[in-house]
Scaffold this motif. Structure first.
Motif, mmCIF file in Angstrom:
data_model
loop_
_atom_site.group_PDB
_atom_site.id
_atom_site.type_symbol
_atom_site.label_atom_id
_atom_site.label_comp_id
_atom_site.label_asym_id
_atom_site.label_seq_id
_atom_site.Cartn_x
_atom_site.Cartn_y
_atom_site.Cartn_z
ATOM 1 N N GLY A 4 0.784 -1.235 0.000
ATOM 2 C CA GLY A 4 0.000 0.000 0.000
ATOM 3 C C GLY A 4 0.818 1.289 0.000
ATOM 4 N N HIS A 5 2.114 1.196 0.264
ATOM 5 C CA HIS A 5 2.955 2.400 0.284
ATOM 6 C C HIS A 5 4.151 2.195 -0.642
ATOM 7 N N ASP A 6 4.653 3.288 -1.153
ATOM 8 C CA ASP A 6 5.829 3.221 -2.026
ATOM 9 C C ASP A 6 7.072 2.993 -1.161
ATOM 10 N N LEU A 7 7.675 1.836 -1.323
ATOM 11 C CA LEU A 7 8.836 1.493 -0.500
ATOM 12 C C LEU A 7 10.159 1.628 -1.261
ATOM 13 N N SER A 8 10.073 2.061 -2.519
ATOM 14 C CA SER A 8 11.306 2.137 -3.298
ATOM 15 C C SER A 8 12.218 3.220 -2.714
ATOM 16 N N GLY A 9 13.474 2.900 -2.605
ATOM 17 C CA GLY A 9 14.433 3.871 -2.091
ATOM 18 C C GLY A 9 14.425 4.044 -0.585
ATOM 19 N N VAL A 10 13.556 3.302 0.113
ATOM 20 C CA VAL A 10 13.532 3.418 1.575
ATOM 21 C C VAL A 10 14.632 2.531 2.149
ATOM 22 N N GLU A 11 15.378 3.067 3.105
ATOM 23 C CA GLU A 11 16.423 2.251 3.740
ATOM 24 C C GLU A 11 15.790 1.185 4.644
ATOM 25 N N LEU A 12 16.567 0.165 4.960
ATOM 26 C CA LEU A 12 16.057 -0.931 5.794
ATOM 27 C C LEU A 12 16.323 -0.641 7.272
ATOM 28 N N THR A 13 15.394 -1.037 8.135
ATOM 29 C CA THR A 13 15.646 -0.975 9.575
ATOM 30 C C THR A 13 15.746 -2.395 10.103
ATOM 31 N N ALA A 14 16.916 -2.775 10.577
ATOM 32 C CA ALA A 14 17.076 -4.107 11.162
ATOM 33 C C ALA A 14 16.761 -4.063 12.650
ATOM 34 N N HIS A 15 17.108 -2.940 13.259
ATOM 35 C CA HIS A 15 16.658 -2.734 14.645
ATOM 36 C C HIS A 15 16.664 -1.269 15.010
ATOM 37 N N ALA A 16 15.915 -0.961 16.073
ATOM 38 C CA ALA A 16 15.485 0.412 16.264
ATOM 39 C C ALA A 16 16.583 1.389 16.699
ATOM 40 N N MET A 17 17.626 0.880 17.320
ATOM 41 C CA MET A 17 18.622 1.798 17.878
ATOM 42 C C MET A 17 19.899 1.790 17.021
ATOM 43 N N PRO A 18 20.449 2.943 16.744
ATOM 44 C CA PRO A 18 21.626 3.012 15.871
ATOM 45 C C PRO A 18 22.921 2.645 16.597
ATOM 46 N N ILE A 19 23.077 1.370 16.905
ATOM 47 C CA ILE A 19 24.358 0.947 17.494
ATOM 48 C C ILE A 19 24.945 -0.175 16.650
ATOM 49 N N TYR A 20 26.228 -0.054 16.382
ATOM 50 C CA TYR A 20 26.905 -0.996 15.484
ATOM 51 C C TYR A 20 28.244 -1.408 16.079
ATOM 52 N N ASP A 21 28.749 -2.526 15.597
ATOM 53 C CA ASP A 21 30.102 -2.979 15.929
ATOM 54 C C ASP A 21 30.398 -2.882 17.430
ATOM 55 N N VAL A 22 29.666 -3.645 18.192
ATOM 56 C CA VAL A 22 29.847 -3.621 19.644
ATOM 57 C C VAL A 22 30.934 -4.622 20.034
ATOM 58 N N TRP A 23 31.918 -4.156 20.733
ATOM 59 C CA TRP A 23 33.022 -5.002 21.171
ATOM 60 C C TRP A 23 33.075 -5.024 22.684
ATOM 61 N N ARG A 24 33.648 -6.092 23.203
ATOM 62 C CA ARG A 24 33.913 -6.101 24.642
ATOM 63 C C ARG A 24 35.420 -6.138 24.858
ATOM 64 N N GLU A 25 35.830 -5.826 26.055
ATOM 65 C CA GLU A 25 37.241 -5.910 26.393
ATOM 66 C C GLU A 25 37.719 -7.344 26.217
ATOM 67 N N ASP A 26 38.918 -7.503 25.706
ATOM 68 C CA ASP A 26 39.440 -8.842 25.471
ATOM 69 C C ASP A 26 40.050 -9.407 26.756
ATOM 70 N N VAL A 27 39.169 -9.677 27.707
ATOM 71 C CA VAL A 27 39.617 -10.284 28.965
ATOM 72 C C VAL A 27 38.749 -11.511 29.242
ATOM 73 N N SER A 28 39.356 -12.499 29.825
ATOM 74 C CA SER A 28 38.598 -13.725 30.090
ATOM 75 C C SER A 28 37.657 -13.512 31.269
ATOM 76 N N VAL A 29 36.481 -14.133 31.164
ATOM 77 C CA VAL A 29 35.509 -14.055 32.263
ATOM 78 C C VAL A 29 35.066 -15.473 32.607
ATOM 79 N N GLU A 30 34.582 -15.630 33.789
ATOM 80 C CA GLU A 30 34.088 -16.927 34.223
ATOM 81 C C GLU A 30 32.848 -17.298 33.418
ATOM 82 N N GLY A 31 32.769 -18.529 32.953
ATOM 83 C CA GLY A 31 31.553 -19.017 32.305
ATOM 84 C C GLY A 31 31.040 -20.228 33.046
ATOM 85 N N LEU A 32 30.144 -20.969 32.415
ATOM 86 C CA LEU A 32 29.667 -22.203 33.032
ATOM 87 C C LEU A 32 30.797 -23.225 32.997
#
Lengths: 94, 482
Positions: free
Chosen positions: A42-70
């Motif tokens: 029902g709407h013209d979607l040509s040229g509309v960018e895609l939204t994969a998720h609502a918040m603009p955060i990309y390339d999230v890294w954590r500190e390269d340190v070991s942590v306790e797991g199971l």
């Protein structure tokens, strides 16, 4: 437009075994849902960018340190089958 | 009034003045459960011994010290079951760790009490998709409590829980809260870590509180938020004191009423309750104006492509190897997967996995999934435009009253369409709250109506301020079932 969905093919992709009754029922129900998806036309979607998720955060890294797991016993505690400290799976090579 | 019927704020005062102890509260909640839960069927399991032990050692000097909180059965609490109301996890699954939000609640002194019923894997709007039983609405036990966090709302509304956690992917906190006469808050996407929440649709899921008052929602939210290294989508944003705006007036605050929401199919009695609430907000000094969200009509189609697509991916982890159900006597590895999943999942979950697999499959990806992601952009931009003019978007929470059990069975599309007002906030990642705004007589019973307010991303303080000002100038939240 009435949609046809190859339900057994889709079920195999989804790794779901369906009975014949389930297949007939889901095919009819999903055709109705897919018909409704026509509202996306029902709407013209040509040229509309895609939204994969609502918040603009990309390339999230954590500190390269070991942590306790199971530990091994904790990781295996919920396994339906296990042997020798490992998950037991079905045979994949003959 | 019994302790189980009181707010967190009220109980905290009595704890600090030594009128009561955490053990008094837990005992009263357990007694209320014993009396009322056979009718409400809100809880899937209760570990009374653990709750009493936690109460005995509770530190009331902490902000939520001694307050028991019920947990939706898709949020992991170490040592407790976490069935997601599915046969898949019904037996032999014990959580090996705490969800981040549970760690935060514990650090604030709260204790967890009971596992609350839901639609299987949070897929549904009534709890009728629970593999175990349907929960009941405390205002009329022949009706559904809503869903998917229906057990949480039934327990809080029925005064067999002080407060509870739910999760909201397309309205699963707000809709049951409206149906049960509770306050339900879905925070901004990324406010609360999803670590330990069993994933349904990862770009939409958000954990939040279901409470008896707006103040309680703020008090609980204060101990749920923050950046978490275990959820890469959790936001590195300042966490304010969410009670900061409570008690302030709303003079000059701008409220928008989307003209697209005034559609046919909204129960006329709900519409008139919401119109009365709007007049009331104007009386408090709020400025209400008509706005437009021009892509409202594609909200449901967008959601029912994106959410099942993500669900089909997320639920592929249920393979019968590491945890959960495993089929016996299968022929080979493919048969193992096919049969294990066929036995473990219920009908609605299968429907959504099939739909999601289909819209992601070769030949249909562009036709459905890509289009839905584009439509999602348009819906998000609608809100960006709206929030240039107004501070809060108002609507009914639901288009219909709590319905009788079985009313929607075998017509999935009809129940999907009722998510009209709640879905947009998930697609756009915005915070939304449902507050009681009236009652409707239907079939000899009095049923609650919810008013939804949606705010700007990360501005829960203004949202809670507006909801609190409205709530405190009405008496709807004081009304109790029976």
């Amino acid at each position: 437009m009435a949609h046809h969905i190859d339900i057994q093919h889709t079920a195999k992709l989804a790794r779901l075994k369906l009975t014949e009754q389930e297949a007939v029922k889901y095919e009819a129900q999903l055709a109705k849902v897919l018909d409704y998806m026509e509202t996306l036309e029902g709407h013209d979607l040509s040229g509309v960018e895609l939204t994969a998720h609502a918040m603009p955060i990309y390339d999230v890294w954590r500190e390269d340190v070991s942590v306790e797991g199971l530990d091994r016993a904790e990781a295996l505690a919920n396994a339906p089958r296990k042997t020798a400290g490992q998950f037991l799976i079905s045979r994949v090579v003959e | 009034m019994s302790l189980a019927a009181q707010s967190i704020a009220s109980l905290r005062k009595q704890l600090l003045s030594k009128e009561i102890t955490p053990t008094d509260i837990v005992k009263d909640v357990l007694t209320s459960i014993e009396k009322q839960d056979p009718a409400l069927k809100a809880y899937l399991s209760i570990d009374a011994e653990r709750a009493l032990a936690d109460a005995a050692s509770a530190d009331i000097s902490k902000p939520l010290g001694g307050i028991p909180i019920g947990i939706k059965d898709n949020i992991n609490v170490k040592g407790a079951p976490c069935t997601c109301a599915s046969k898949f996890l019904a037996e032999n699954y014990t959580s090996p760790y705490n969800a981040t939000c549970v760690n935060q609640l514990h650090a604030a002194g709260a204790l967890t009490l009971g596992r609350l019923n839901m639609d299987e894997f949070a897929m549904g709007s009534s709890t009728e998709n629970s593999a175990f039983f349907a929960s009941r609405n405390p205002w009329d036990t022949e009706r559904v409590p809503g869903g998917s966090s229906g057990g949480s709302a039934s327990a809080v509304g029925g005064d067999i829980a002080i407060a509870a956690l739910g999760s909201d992917t397309g309205g699963s906190i707000r809709q049951p809260s409206a149906f049960c006469g509770c306050v339900g808050l879905k925070p901004t996407y990324g406010r609360v870590s999803r670590y330990g929440l069993v994933a349904f649709a990862s770009s939409l899921d958000q954990i939040g509180p279901i409470t008896k008052t707006v103040e309680d929602a703020a008090l609980v939210l204060n101990h749920l938020c923050g950046k978490d290294g275990r959820d890469s989508t959790s936001l590195d944003a300042t966490v304010p004191d969410f009670t900061a705006g409570l008690g302030q007036d709303i003079k000059g605050l701008r409220f928008g009423l989307p003209k697209e929401y005034l559609v046919d199919g909204v129960d006329a009695r709900i519409r008139s309750a919401v119109e009365a609430a709007i007049t009331h907000i104007q009386g408090l000094g709020g400025i209400v104006e008509e706005i437009s969200l021009p892509h409202t009509d594609v909200g449901i189609a967008t959601y029912y492509v994106i959410a099942p697509a993500e669900a089909s991916t997320n639920l592929s982890r249920f393979d019968g190897v590491r945890y959960g159900h495993r089929a016996e006597n299968t022929a080979d590895v493919l048969d193992h997967y096919l049969t294990t999943r066929a036995e473990g999942f219920g009908p609605e979950v299968k429907r959504r996995i099939l739909l999601g697999t289909y819209v992601l499959s070769s030949g249909y990806y562009d036709a459905y999934y890509v289009k839905a992601q584009k439509a999602r952009t348009l819906i998000r931009k609608d809100f960006d435009e709206a929030f240039k003019k107004v501070d809060i978007v108002l609507s009914p929470t639901t288009p219909e009253l709590p319905f009788k059990l079985g009313a929607h069975s075998d017509d999935p599309l009809s129940i999907y369409l009722a998510d009209l007002f709640t879905i947009p906030a998930n697609l756009a990642g915005l915070p939304g709250i449902s507050v009681p705004c009236g009652f409707v007589e239907d079939g000899g019973t009095s049923l609650p109506v919810g008013l939804q307010m949606v705010g700007r991303a990360l501005d829960e303080v203004t949202l809670l301020r507006a909801a609190h000002a409205y709530e405190q100038s009405t008496s709807w939240h004081l009304k109790k079932p029976r």
